[in-house]
Scaffold this motif. Structure first.
Motif, mmCIF file in Angstrom:
data_model
loop_
_atom_site.group_PDB
_atom_site.id
_atom_site.type_symbol
_atom_site.label_atom_id
_atom_site.label_comp_id
_atom_site.label_asym_id
_atom_site.label_seq_id
_atom_site.Cartn_x
_atom_site.Cartn_y
_atom_site.Cartn_z
ATOM 1 N N LEU A 8 0.849 -1.187 0.000
ATOM 2 C CA LEU A 8 0.000 0.000 0.000
ATOM 3 C C LEU A 8 0.884 1.236 0.000
ATOM 4 O O LEU A 8 1.794 1.344 0.817
ATOM 5 C CB LEU A 8 -0.898 0.017 1.238
ATOM 6 C CG LEU A 8 -1.827 -1.182 1.403
ATOM 7 C CD1 LEU A 8 -2.554 -1.100 2.741
ATOM 8 C CD2 LEU A 8 -2.807 -1.253 0.262
ATOM 9 N N ASP A 10 0.782 5.354 0.236
ATOM 10 C CA ASP A 10 -0.079 6.509 0.525
ATOM 11 C C ASP A 10 0.345 7.708 -0.313
ATOM 12 O O ASP A 10 1.318 7.643 -1.068
ATOM 13 C CB ASP A 10 -0.114 6.827 2.021
ATOM 14 C CG ASP A 10 1.196 7.332 2.583
ATOM 15 O OD1 ASP A 10 2.104 7.734 1.816
ATOM 16 O OD2 ASP A 10 1.327 7.343 3.816
ATOM 17 N N LEU A 20 -5.828 -3.687 4.583
ATOM 18 C CA LEU A 20 -6.686 -2.775 3.827
ATOM 19 C C LEU A 20 -7.645 -2.027 4.735
ATOM 20 O O LEU A 20 -8.145 -0.971 4.377
ATOM 21 C CB LEU A 20 -7.472 -3.540 2.760
ATOM 22 C CG LEU A 20 -6.686 -3.980 1.544
ATOM 23 C CD1 LEU A 20 -7.577 -4.800 0.620
ATOM 24 C CD2 LEU A 20 -6.102 -2.804 0.790
ATOM 25 N N VAL A 23 -7.261 1.722 5.293
ATOM 26 C CA VAL A 23 -7.655 2.712 4.294
ATOM 27 C C VAL A 23 -8.961 3.351 4.758
ATOM 28 O O VAL A 23 -9.964 2.684 4.942
ATOM 29 C CB VAL A 23 -7.847 2.048 2.912
ATOM 30 C CG1 VAL A 23 -8.339 3.067 1.901
ATOM 31 C CG2 VAL A 23 -6.554 1.399 2.451
ATOM 32 N N LYS A 29 -5.258 4.720 -1.421
ATOM 33 C CA LYS A 29 -3.880 4.226 -1.475
ATOM 34 C C LYS A 29 -3.693 3.397 -2.730
ATOM 35 O O LYS A 29 -4.609 2.698 -3.169
ATOM 36 C CB LYS A 29 -3.562 3.372 -0.251
ATOM 37 C CG LYS A 29 -3.517 4.173 1.027
ATOM 38 C CD LYS A 29 -3.019 3.339 2.191
ATOM 39 C CE LYS A 29 -2.982 4.187 3.460
ATOM 40 N NZ LYS A 29 -2.374 3.481 4.565
ATOM 41 N N VAL A 31 -2.325 0.213 -4.601
ATOM 42 C CA VAL A 31 -2.119 -1.182 -4.237
ATOM 43 C C VAL A 31 -1.238 -1.792 -5.327
ATOM 44 O O VAL A 31 -1.606 -1.780 -6.505
ATOM 45 C CB VAL A 31 -3.468 -1.938 -4.157
ATOM 46 C CG1 VAL A 31 -3.244 -3.399 -3.839
ATOM 47 C CG2 VAL A 31 -4.384 -1.290 -3.131
#
Length: 83
Positions: A8, A10, A20, A23, A29, A31
């Motif tokens: 992930l 940001d 997850l 989030v 984010k 992936v």
């Protein structure tokens, strides 16, 4: 779908392999299947939703990562046989 590891990323570029469920808010984010976008084969975007986090994949998902599916308006999950 199952993946060995997904990364992930940001908006500040921080990389994690967190859940997850982290989030939330208005901060989606990236992936990825690698820590770097330039080396990634799988790319998606994780966003929060009313039913939980949702990932929109922008690249193909290899069949080896798909282990079950649901037919539209179907009641249950169908498992794929491992090749």
């Amino acid at each position: 779908m199952k993946f060995k590891t997904l990364y992930l990323i940001d908006k500040a570029g921080n990389v994690s392999t967190g859940s997850l469920k982290d989030v939330r808010g208005i901060n989606p984010k990236l992936v990825l299947d690698t820590p770097s976008l330039s080396n990634a084969n799988i790319i998606g975007l994780a966003i929060p939703g009313q039913a939980g986090v949702e990932v929109a994949f922008l690249t193909k998902i290899p069949m080896k990562n798909i282990y079950k599916y649901r037919i539209p308006q179907g009641q249950g999950w169908n498992y794929l046989e491992s090749g």
